[in-house]
Design an enzyme around this catalytic site. Structure first.
Site, PDB file in Angstrom:
ATOM      1  N   CYS A  97       0.800  -1.220   0.000  1.00  0.00           N
ATOM      2  CA  CYS A  97       0.000   0.000   0.000  1.00  0.00           C
ATOM      3  C   CYS A  97       0.836   1.275   0.000  1.00  0.00           C
ATOM      4  O   CYS A  97       0.286   2.377  -0.049  1.00  0.00           O
ATOM      5  CB  CYS A  97      -0.943  -0.008   1.195  1.00  0.00           C
ATOM      6  N   HIS A 232      -2.633   8.236   5.821  1.00  0.00           N
ATOM      7  CA  HIS A 232      -2.897   6.931   5.202  1.00  0.00           C
ATOM      8  C   HIS A 232      -4.309   6.510   5.601  1.00  0.00           C
ATOM      9  O   HIS A 232      -5.079   6.069   4.759  1.00  0.00           O
ATOM     10  CB  HIS A 232      -1.848   5.925   5.670  1.00  0.00           C
ATOM     11  N   GLU A 243      -0.696   5.228  13.183  1.00  0.00           N
ATOM     12  CA  GLU A 243      -0.399   6.461  12.455  1.00  0.00           C
ATOM     13  C   GLU A 243      -0.612   7.679  13.342  1.00  0.00           C
ATOM     14  O   GLU A 243       0.183   8.622  13.316  1.00  0.00           O
ATOM     15  CB  GLU A 243      -1.254   6.563  11.196  1.00  0.00           C
ATOM     16  N   LYS A 262      -9.888   8.099   2.243  1.00  0.00           N
ATOM     17  CA  LYS A 262     -10.345   6.725   2.032  1.00  0.00           C
ATOM     18  C   LYS A 262     -11.810   6.515   2.423  1.00  0.00           C
ATOM     19  O   LYS A 262     -12.427   5.537   1.998  1.00  0.00           O
ATOM     20  CB  LYS A 262      -9.442   5.745   2.771  1.00  0.00           C
ATOM     21  N   HIS A 267      -9.823   2.085  -0.301  1.00  0.00           N
ATOM     22  CA  HIS A 267      -8.384   1.844  -0.260  1.00  0.00           C
ATOM     23  C   HIS A 267      -7.961   1.110  -1.533  1.00  0.00           C
ATOM     24  O   HIS A 267      -8.261  -0.067  -1.710  1.00  0.00           O
ATOM     25  CB  HIS A 267      -8.030   1.018   0.976  1.00  0.00           C
ATOM     26  N   PHE A 326       1.683  -3.355   3.930  1.00  0.00           N
ATOM     27  CA  PHE A 326       2.031  -4.659   4.461  1.00  0.00           C
ATOM     28  C   PHE A 326       3.515  -4.933   4.203  1.00  0.00           C
ATOM     29  O   PHE A 326       4.058  -4.583   3.151  1.00  0.00           O
ATOM     30  CB  PHE A 326       1.202  -5.756   3.790  1.00  0.00           C
TER      31      PHE A 326
END
Length: 339
Positions: A97, A232, A243, A262, A267, A326
């Protein structure tokens, strides 16, 4: 029929970007000095699923000879390069991502080191397949009610999306010399690794905080210079909290105004960072921070100034855009108004 959907998305986005700058003629550069860095998190996943089904149901002779070039993650960069005859550096970054953000940062480095004058950079993803949806659902990463709610007290996962974004990066004097419309300046980029877990973020957002600090250092800015953060903000319990902790560690509490797009667009995995770079530029262009859709009750453990409910007018300034993937991949960009 010979390219996967993610490549189609990338080609379409590149066409829009080129049209916006007056086409290749408008770029006024040798095609050998124009490169392409388009990333993808999973590449041609739908093609792979289709061809596995074909192999099992119809036999090996029915498998498409185009399968390999359709599924490879670098297919989008290659397609754009060939379509427009762009002979500069043509590469692909794959960091889950964080892919789109890293692709743009790497493209900027390519210009800064003199390897190219112009780069088409971004990300593309088309991963809303049956198998992928099941896999993310079984790992409890996606929202059970189908709603993305970044930083909300009731968030329980992200909503998968597909799409692409491509931006045109130019060396500053090159852009000025040709009279380009300069929307914003990319002043900093950074990358780091959590070195912790294949899916979970490092506790307290340590890796993310290190990446943010590195991006500020690269931009020659201090924490007080950052006027906005495009988070994010995936809407997963662990990632949003990590975050938030990272932002508080670097900027204090509550820090600059924060938003996540998002809640509106979902996403898009490997394309997310590129799409959010465009969103950051638009936030600057329109002098308006969009609200975080889906957020109605801020998690009491998240101590951020999250913009939600209504958009917030602001005096555009340096903007931090975060992406975390990830594998513990962290990517940050710092984008400033063109003036």
């Amino acid at each position: 029929r010979r390219v996967d959907r993610f490549t189609q998305f990338a080609v379409a986005a590149a066409e829009q970007a080129l049209a916006d700058c007056g086409g290749l003629e408008g770029l006024a550069s040798d095609p050998a000095r124009i490169g392409v860095f388009i990333g993808s998190g999973v590449g041609g996943l739908s093609t792979l699923e289709d061809q596995i089904w074909t192999y099992k149901e119809k036999g090996p002779r029915r498998v498409s000879p185009f399968m390999v070039p359709m599924i490879m993650a670098n297919a989008a960069s290659a397609a754009i390069s060939m379509r427009h005859g762009l002979r500069g550096p043509c590469e692909t970054t794959v960091t889950a991502c964080a892919t789109g953000t890293h692709s743009i940062g790497n493209a900027a480095r390519t210009i800064a080191t003199g390897r190219a004058d112009v780069m088409l950079a971004g990300g593309a993803e088309a991963s809303c397949t049956g198998v992928a949806t099941a896999a993310f659902g079984n790992m409890t990463a996606t929202a059970r009610d189908g709603r993305s709610k970044p930083f909300d007290a009731t968030r329980d996962g992200f909503v998968m999306a597909e799409g692409a974004a491509v931006i045109i990066l130019e060396e500053w004097t090159h852009a000025v010399a040709r009279g380009a419309t300069i929307y914003a300046e990319l002043v900093g980029a950074a990358s780091s690794a959590d070195a912790y877990h294949i899916t979970a973020p490092a506790p307290g957002g340590a890796g993310a905080a290190a990446c943010i600090e590195a991006a500020l250092f690269d931009a020659c800015l201090t924490t007080g210079d950052i006027a906005h953060i495009n988070a994010h903000g995936t809407s997963t319990p662990l990632n949003d909290l990590a975050e938030a902790d990272a932002i508080n560690k670097v900027f204090g509490t509550p820090g600059p105004p924060v938003t996540s797009t998002k809640g509106v667009i979902g996403h898009a995995l490997g394309a997310a960072g590129a799409i959010e770079t465009v969103a950051s530029v638009l936030t600057i262009t329109h002098a308006l921070i969009p609200p975080t859709a889906g957020l109605t009750e801020l998690d009491p453990d998240i101590h951020l100034d999250v913009v939600y409910g209504e958009p917030r007018p602001w005096q555009p300034g340096p903007t931090l855009s975060n992406s975390f993937g990830f594998g513990g991949h962290n990517g940050c960009l710092v984008i400033s108004p063109a003036d």
